[in-house]
Design a protein around this motif. Structure first.
Motif, short mmCIF file in Angstrom:
data_model
loop_
_atom_site.label_atom_id
_atom_site.label_comp_id
_atom_site.label_asym_id
_atom_site.label_seq_id
_atom_site.Cartn_x
_atom_site.Cartn_y
_atom_site.Cartn_z
N ALA A 7 37.72 49.19 102.56
CA ALA A 7 38.90 49.34 101.86
C ALA A 7 38.88 51.04 101.39
O ALA A 7 39.59 51.25 100.49
CB ALA A 7 38.65 48.56 100.55
N GLY A 8 38.01 51.71 101.77
CA GLY A 8 38.06 52.97 101.48
C GLY A 8 37.20 53.31 100.29
O GLY A 8 37.28 54.48 99.56
N ARG A 9 36.38 52.36 99.42
CA ARG A 9 35.86 52.59 98.31
C ARG A 9 34.33 52.83 98.82
O ARG A 9 33.89 52.00 99.52
CB ARG A 9 36.06 51.42 97.38
CG ARG A 9 37.55 51.20 96.99
CD ARG A 9 37.53 50.20 96.09
NE ARG A 9 38.95 49.48 95.94
CZ ARG A 9 39.83 49.79 94.96
NH1 ARG A 9 39.10 50.25 93.91
NH2 ARG A 9 41.04 49.28 95.14
N GLY A 10 33.76 53.65 98.08
CA GLY A 10 32.37 54.00 98.43
C GLY A 10 31.83 53.19 97.49
O GLY A 10 31.68 53.43 96.36
N LEU A 11 30.79 52.42 97.82
CA LEU A 11 29.85 51.57 96.97
C LEU A 11 28.41 52.17 96.93
O LEU A 11 27.58 51.66 96.26
CB LEU A 11 29.71 50.12 97.53
CG LEU A 11 31.10 49.29 97.42
CD1 LEU A 11 30.98 47.97 98.07
CD2 LEU A 11 31.55 49.25 96.02
N GLY A 12 28.26 53.11 97.92
CA GLY A 12 27.00 53.63 97.52
C GLY A 12 25.77 52.80 98.41
O GLY A 12 26.11 51.90 99.24
N GLY A 16 25.19 46.72 100.36
CA GLY A 16 24.59 45.49 100.84
C GLY A 16 24.45 44.57 99.76
O GLY A 16 24.73 43.36 100.04
N ARG A 17 23.75 44.79 98.39
CA ARG A 17 23.65 43.90 97.44
C ARG A 17 24.99 43.30 96.91
O ARG A 17 24.93 42.23 96.36
CB ARG A 17 22.85 44.63 96.30
CG ARG A 17 21.48 44.95 96.95
CD ARG A 17 20.62 45.48 95.81
NE ARG A 17 20.62 44.58 94.60
CZ ARG A 17 20.32 45.08 93.11
NH1 ARG A 17 19.96 46.19 92.98
NH2 ARG A 17 20.47 44.09 92.31
N VAL A 22 28.67 38.70 96.37
CA VAL A 22 30.02 38.27 96.47
C VAL A 22 29.88 36.87 97.55
O VAL A 22 30.43 35.92 97.16
CB VAL A 22 30.88 39.29 97.42
CG1 VAL A 22 32.15 38.56 97.90
CG2 VAL A 22 31.37 40.30 96.30
N GLY A 23 29.09 37.09 98.41
CA GLY A 23 28.97 35.90 99.43
C GLY A 23 28.35 34.63 98.62
O GLY A 23 28.52 33.66 98.56
#
Length: 100
Positions: A7-12, A16-17, A22-23
């Motif tokens: 989506a183009g967002r950086g989660l850093g 993975g966490r 979310v899952g």
């Protein structure tokens, strides 16, 4: 530097966490839906069993007259199950010509 996602967002480095959370929350929601559906299905089965086992009540005393004659008391011509087949009167004999 943050890692870009689709989506183009950086989660850093915590990406993975985040996706694991979310899952996990999705699976928890699905589990809850399945438990509720199973409980409602079980309740419906119990109610259906109880209603099918209940003795049937006899018809109302005035029900027969209403079925035969309707609200006005005249027999219904289309009601073959209660009064038998509808009959029509025999045709009148043709008049004979008279000789004068």
């Amino acid at each position: 530097m943050p890692v870009p996602t689709r989506a183009g967002r950086g989660l850093g480095p915590e990406a993975g966490r985040v996706w694991a959370a979310v899952g996990d929350s999705f699976l928890d929601g699905m589990r809850l839906c399945l438990i509720v559906a199973a409980a409602l299905t079980f309740l419906a089965a119990i109610l259906a069993f109880a209603l099918l086992r209940a003795p049937r009540r006899a018809g109302t005393p005035g029900g027969q007259a209403v079925r035969q004659g309707g609200a006005t008391g005249t027999p219904a011509a289309h009601d073959e199950t209660v009064t038998g087949p509808a009959t029509t009167p025999a045709p009148a004999p043709a008049p004979t010509p008279t000789e004068s």
